[in-house]
Enzyme design. Structure first.
Site, PDB file in Angstrom:
ATOM      1  N   CYS A   2       0.880  -1.247  -0.014  1.00 39.74           N
ATOM      2  CA  CYS A   2      -0.174  -0.029   0.026  1.00 39.74           C
ATOM      3  C   CYS A   2       0.841   1.105  -0.081  1.00 39.74           C
ATOM      4  CB  CYS A   2      -0.854   0.073   0.920  1.00 39.74           C
ATOM      5  SG  CYS A   2      -2.003  -1.326   1.169  1.00 39.74           S
ATOM      6  N   ARG A  27       3.998  -0.493  -4.903  1.00 41.13           N
ATOM      7  CA  ARG A  27       3.640  -0.893  -3.382  1.00 41.13           C
ATOM      8  C   ARG A  27       2.587  -1.700  -3.452  1.00 41.13           C
ATOM      9  NH1 ARG A  27       6.778   2.429   0.205  1.00 41.13           N
ATOM     10  NH2 ARG A  27       5.303   1.539   2.053  1.00 41.13           N
ATOM     11  N   TRP A  74      -2.463  -2.991  -1.489  1.00 39.38           N
ATOM     12  CA  TRP A  74      -2.246  -4.426  -1.617  1.00 39.38           C
ATOM     13  C   TRP A  74      -2.998  -4.845  -0.542  1.00 39.38           C
ATOM     14  CZ3 TRP A  74      -0.113  -8.294   1.426  1.00 39.38           C
ATOM     15  CH2 TRP A  74       0.284  -9.497   0.885  1.00 39.38           C
ATOM     16  N   ASN A  98      -1.418   2.338   5.315  1.00 37.79           N
ATOM     17  CA  ASN A  98      -0.650   1.218   4.849  1.00 37.79           C
ATOM     18  C   ASN A  98      -0.317   0.631   6.218  1.00 37.79           C
ATOM     19  OD1 ASN A  98       1.556  -0.132   3.902  1.00 37.79           O
ATOM     20  ND2 ASN A  98       3.386   1.360   4.222  1.00 37.79           N
ATOM     21  N   GLY A  99      -0.370  -0.963   6.288  1.00 34.12           N
ATOM     22  CA  GLY A  99       0.023  -1.598   7.289  1.00 34.12           C
ATOM     23  C   GLY A  99      -1.088  -2.226   7.889  1.00 34.12           C
ATOM     24  N   GLU A 478      17.485 -17.954  -7.201  1.00 35.68           N
ATOM     25  CA  GLU A 478      17.104 -16.942  -7.758  1.00 35.68           C
ATOM     26  C   GLU A 478      16.567 -16.837  -9.098  1.00 35.68           C
ATOM     27  OE1 GLU A 478      16.600 -14.007  -6.710  1.00 35.68           O
ATOM     28  OE2 GLU A 478      16.865 -12.488  -8.069  1.00 35.68           O
ATOM     29  N   LYS A 482      12.451 -15.730  -9.777  1.00 32.36           N
ATOM     30  CA  LYS A 482      12.215 -14.596 -10.757  1.00 32.36           C
ATOM     31  C   LYS A 482      11.378 -15.290 -11.616  1.00 32.36           C
ATOM     32  CE  LYS A 482      13.518 -11.694  -9.535  1.00 32.36           C
ATOM     33  NZ  LYS A 482      14.369 -11.469  -8.327  1.00 32.36           N
ATOM     34  N   GLU A 485       7.769 -15.667 -10.395  1.00 29.62           N
ATOM     35  CA  GLU A 485       7.325 -14.453  -9.807  1.00 29.62           C
ATOM     36  C   GLU A 485       6.578 -13.664 -11.005  1.00 29.62           C
ATOM     37  OE1 GLU A 485      10.448 -11.972  -8.462  1.00 29.62           O
ATOM     38  OE2 GLU A 485       9.380 -10.957  -6.810  1.00 29.62           O
ATOM     39  N   HIS A 501      18.516 -37.425  -5.003  1.00 35.31           N
ATOM     40  CA  HIS A 501      17.695 -37.698  -3.579  1.00 35.31           C
ATOM     41  C   HIS A 501      16.429 -37.397  -3.400  1.00 35.31           C
ATOM     42  CE1 HIS A 501      21.948 -38.309  -1.949  1.00 35.31           C
ATOM     43  NE2 HIS A 501      22.345 -37.242  -2.580  1.00 35.31           N
ATOM     44  N   LYS A 601       5.967  -4.422  -4.203  1.00 37.53           N
ATOM     45  CA  LYS A 601       7.451  -4.509  -3.975  1.00 37.53           C
ATOM     46  C   LYS A 601       7.950  -4.233  -2.654  1.00 37.53           C
ATOM     47  CE  LYS A 601      11.488  -3.097  -6.042  1.00 37.53           C
ATOM     48  NZ  LYS A 601      12.248  -4.299  -6.754  1.00 37.53           N
TER      49      LYS A 601
HETATM   50  O1  M6R Z   1      12.960  -4.731   0.108  1.00 33.79           O
HETATM   51  P1  M6R Z   1      13.441  -6.338   0.325  1.00 33.79           P
HETATM   52  O2  M6R Z   1      14.857  -6.259  -0.403  1.00 33.79           O
HETATM   53  O3  M6R Z   1      13.688  -6.255   1.830  1.00 33.79           O
HETATM   54  O4  M6R Z   1      12.608  -7.067  -0.275  1.00 33.79           O
HETATM   55  C1  M6R Z   1      12.523  -8.496  -0.279  1.00 33.79           C
HETATM   56  C2  M6R Z   1      11.833  -9.241  -0.798  1.00 33.79           C
HETATM   57  O5  M6R Z   1      10.321  -9.019  -0.793  1.00 33.79           O
HETATM   58  C3  M6R Z   1      12.162  -8.963  -2.273  1.00 33.79           C
HETATM   59  O6  M6R Z   1      13.347  -9.458  -2.639  1.00 33.79           O
HETATM   60  C4  M6R Z   1      11.295 -10.034  -3.372  1.00 33.79           C
HETATM   61  O7  M6R Z   1      11.447 -11.457  -3.142  1.00 33.79           O
HETATM   62  C5  M6R Z   1      11.283  -9.642  -4.900  1.00 33.79           C
HETATM   63  N1  M6R Z   1      10.103  -9.447  -5.196  1.00 33.79           N
HETATM   64  C6  M6R Z   1      12.042 -10.667  -5.410  1.00 33.79           C
HETATM   65  O8  M6R Z   1      12.181 -10.431  -6.745  1.00 33.79           O
END
Ligand code: M6R
Length: 606
Positions: A2, A27, A74, A98-99, A478, A482, A485, A501, A601
Site C-alpha cells: 500500500c 507498493r 495491496w 498502509n499496514g 534466484e 524470478k 514471480e 535424492h 514491491k
Molecule cells: O526490499 P527487500 O529487499 O527487503 O525485499 C525482500 C523481498 O520482498 C524481495 O526481494 C522479493 O523477493 C522480490 N520481489 C524478488 O524479486
C-alpha cells in the site's frame, strides 16, 4: 505494501494525487482511491485494479478540491473490491492506511457496543469509525485522531482528512514509513520520497510513533508521548528520470540494462583505484568478529546465501543465514562477537526490520546493506552500506540483487583482509575480477536476443527446474524465484548434487531444467548431474562459458553463452541470464512483468 499520499496544495489535488500514486503503485495495485475536501465538503472516488481504472473514473466523475489524500492498495484484510478500497470514510473522516491494525477486531467490538457497525471487511475502516466516534463526543478532528492513534496496535502509516477542514491533515507513523514534503505554502505526505519527488525535494521523515498536524503553513510533529519534536528537513535528490522507463518496454528491462552502470557506481564508491575498500563509519573490524548472522527475505535472502560462500571460503568466517520471518520468532542465541547483517532493497521489509530489532543490543554490531539510505533498516543499523542501485520499480528485483552481491563481495574481501586470510596477490586477483564485472555484464546483456528465443520455448512449460552447485546454487534459487514471480510458471531450484535424492522423479520430456554451470572447479560434477537429467529425457538449458559449452553441450535442448569469469564472481554475472530468461518468458506469456499478480514491491506487513 500500500502507498499513501496527501496534499494540502494551491492547485487541484486530484491530478497531483494520481501522479503521486503512479510513483507508489509498485507498493500495491489491487485498487486505488482518492478523497478531497472542496469548499469544506469531503468526497471520494475509488476503483478496483490498477490506477488507470481510477484515472478513467475521474474522467467521468471528477473530484474538485485542493486538499486530498490518495491510496494504492495491496489487500490484507478483505478482497480487492470497491467497498474495501481506500480512502475509508466514516461520516466526516476519511483515512488512508498502509499496514495492519492488529487490534481491529477488539475495536470493532467496542464500536458495536455503541451500535456502530462496519460496512467493509477492512481493518482501516475501524480507524475512521473510531475517529468519527471520538468527534461525536465533542473532540476536534485533531484531538479525535490523536485519541484514535492511542488506541491502535500494529504497524501502520496513516493520513486523515476531514469534512469541513480544507487546511488540515493528520499523518502518523508506527512501523510503516511516512515522509512529509515541504513546498511553498503547500504541504505533502507520502509513503516515500519518490512519490513526492516532482512536488518538492524538501523532505522530513516521521520517526517511530510520531504524528504530525499538517496545514499549508507547515507540520507540527509530536512523538509517541505527545511531546513536540523537530524532525530534520533534508534536501533529497531523486531525479524524475529515475522513475521513467527510459525508452524500455518495462521497468524490469530498464533495470536489467542499468546493471553495468550501477555496479560501476558501487565499485567507484567503495573501491579506490589503489585497491582500498572504503566502508562508512563506524568501521567493522572483522578480526574481532567470530560469526556473521545474515537475515533477509526473498531475493535479498538469496544474496545472503551467496555471500555465505564468499565469507566462509575467502575470509574463513562462519556465516549463518536465515529468512527473516523464521529468524524473528526462533529466538536464536546471538553470541556477543556476532556481526548481525541485514540485507534489504527497500530497507522497510517488516520481517527483516523485526529481525534487526531482535538483534539490537545482542549482537556486537548491526550492519545493513540497503538500497534506500533513509529507510528504517538503514537508520536503525550501526552502519548502513548503500548499494547505490538507484530507484528499483519493477517488483522483480534485478539490479538491487547484483548490487547487493557486489557490496557483499567487497565486504567478504575486507573480512578476509582484516582476518589475515588472503594474500595480497589473491586479494588483487579478486578485486581485478570485480573491476571487470561491469563490462562482463554488458557483454552478457548482448545475449538478450538469444535468450528471448530460449524463453519462447520455456513459456510453454508447466514446471521448470534450476540446478547449480557452490555459489551458483543460491543463484539457481534466484532464477526459479524470478521465473515464477513474473511468468507464473512453477519453478524449483536444487543443488545439482541433491537431485538424485528425490527431485529427479519429476524429470520427464516435459520438464526443462536450467543448469547454471560456469567451467569452474565443480563443473565436471554438475555435468554428471546434467547427464542424469538428460538420460531421463529432461530438456536441459545449459548456461555456461565457451569452454563449458564446448565440452558439455552435446544433446542439450538449448544453451546460453556467458563470458569467462572467475569462480567467485560468477554468481553476479550469471544473475543476468537468469533475469533475462524470466523477463523474456513473462513477455512471451503476456503477463504483467512489472506488477505481477498478488505481489507488491515493498512488504511492510508480516
Ligand atoms: O526490499 P527487500 O529487499 O527487503 O525485499 C525482500 C523481498 O520482498 C524481495 O526481494 C522479493 O523477493 C522480490 N520481489 C524478488 O524479486
Amino acid at each position: 505494501m500500500c502507498g499513501i499520499v496527501g496534499v494540502l496544495g494551491n492547485h487541484e489535488a486530484a491530478p497531483i494525487l494520481v501522479e503521486a500514486l503512479k510513483r507508489l503503485e509498485y507498493r500495491g495495485y489491487d485498487s486505488a482511491g482518492i478523497a478531497t475536501v472542496n469548499g469544506g465538503t469531503l468526497d471520494r472516488r475509488r476503483a478496483v485494479g490498477k490506477l488507470v481504472n481510477l484515472g478513467d473514473l475521474l474522467v467521468h466523475e471528477p473530484l474538485a478540491g485542493k486538499s486530498g489524500i490518495g491510496h494504492t492498495r495491496w489487500a490484507t484484510h478483505g478482497e480487492p473490491n470497491v467497498g474495501n478500497a481506500h480512502p475509508h470514510r466514516s461520516g466526516p473522516v476519511a483515512v488512508v492506511h498502509n499496514g495492519i491494525i492488529e487490534n481491529f477486531r477488539e475495536l470493532r467490538a467496542e464500536l458495536a457496543a455503541e451500535g456502530l457497525t462496519p460496512s467493509t471487511d477492512t481493518d482501516t475502516e475501524t480507524v475512521a469509525m473510531l475517529t468519527e466516534h471520538h468527534m461525536n463526543t465533542g473532540l476536534s478532528p485533531t484531538d479525535a485522531a490523536i485519541k484514535t492513534l492511542g488506541k491502535l496496535q500494529g504497524a501502520f502509516a496513516l493520513a486523515f482528512l476531514f469534512d469541513g477542514e480544507d487546511d488540515l491533515m493528520i499523518a502518523a507513523r508506527r512501523g510503516s514509513p511516512l515522509a512529509i514534503g515541504y513546498g511553498d505554502t503547500e504541504m505533502f505526505v507520502g509513503s516515500d520520497a519518490i512519490a513526492l519527488s516532482p512536488l518538492t525535494d524538501r523532505i522530513s521523515y516521521l520517526e517511530e510513533g510520531d504524528y504530525a498536524i499538517v496545514t499549508r503553513a507547515g507540520a507540527r510533529v509530536f512523538d509517541a508521548q505527545g511531546t513536540a519534536v523537530e524532525r530534520e528537513i533534508r534536501t533529497i535528490q531523486i531525479s524524475s528520470a529515475s522513475v521513467d522507463k527510459g525508452g524500455h518496454k518495462h521497468f524490469m528491462a530498464k533495470e536489467i540494462a542499468e546493471q553495468p552502470a550501477v555496479i560501476a557506481d558501487a565499485l567507484r564508491h567503495y573501491l579506490s583505484p589503489t585497491g582500498d575498500i572504503n566502508l562508512p563509519d563506524p568501521q567493522i573490524d572483522f578480526a574481532t568478529v567470530d560469526r556473521i548472522t545474515m537475515v533477509a527475505c526473498g531475493t535479498a535472502y538469496l544474496a545472503c546465501l551467496t555471500a555465505k560462500y564468499w565469507f566462509e571460503q575467502i575470509a574463513r568466517l562462519p556465516v549463518e543465514v536465515d529468512v527473516a520471518s523464521e529468524f524473528r520468532y526462533r529466538e536464536p542465541p546471538i553470541p556477543a562477537r556476532n556481526l548481525a547483517l541485514f540485507v534489504s532493497q527497500s530497507g522497510e521489509t517488516a520481517d527483516t526490520l523485526a529481525a534487526l530489532r531482535y538483534c539490537t543490543g545482542k549482537a556486537a554490531r548491526i550492519a545493513s546493506v540497503v538500497n534506500v539510505p533513509e529507510s528504517s533498516i538503514a537508520r536503525e543499523s550501526d552502519v548502513a552500506l548503500p548499494i547505490l542501485a538507484g530507484v528499483e520499480i519493477g517488483v522483480a528485483s534485478t539490479k538491487a540483487f547484483t548490487c547487493q552481491l557486489t557490496v557483499l563481495f567487497l565486504l567478504a574481501i575486507k573480512a578476509a583482509t582484516d582476518r589475515g586470510e588472503i594474500t595480497p596477490e589473491q586479494r588483487e586477483d579478486h578485486l581485478s575480477q570485480l573491476r571487470r564485472l561491469p563490462s562482463l555484464i554488458a557483454e552478457a546483456l548482448e545475449q538478450s536476443d538469444a535468450v528471448r528465443e530460449t524463453a519462447r520455448k520455456l513459456a510453454n512449460a508447466r514446471d521448470v527446474l534450476f540446478l547449480g552447485r557452490g555459489p551458483l546454487y543460491p543463484l539457481a534459487h534466484e532464477g526459479a524465484l524470478k521465473l515464477k514471480e513474473i511468468s507464473y510458471i512453477h519453478a524449483e531450484a536444487y543443488a545439482s548434487g541433491e537431485l538424485k535424492h528425490g527431485p529427479i522423479a519429476l524429470i520427464d520430456e516435459n520438464v526443462p531444467v536450467v543448469v547454471m554451470a560456469p567451467r569452474d572447479a565443480l563443473f565436471d560434477k554438475t555435468v554428471s548431474n546434467m547427464q542424469e537429467v538428460m538420460a531421463r529425457k529432461g530438456k536441459v538449458i545449459l548456461i555456461s562459458d565457451r569452454e563449458g559449452l564446448a565440452e558439455a553441450s552435446q544433446g542439450v535442448w538449448d544453451t546460453i553463452e556467458m563470458p569467462d569469469v572467475s569462480d567467485a564472481v560468477a554468481p553476479i554475472l550469471y544473475a543476468i541470464p537468469a533475469q533475462l530468461l524470466a523477463y523474456h518468458t513473462a513477455v512471451a506469456k503476456g503477463t504483467d512483468v512489472d506488477q505481477p499478480r498478488n505481489l507488491a514491491k515493498s512488504v511492510t506487513v508480516e
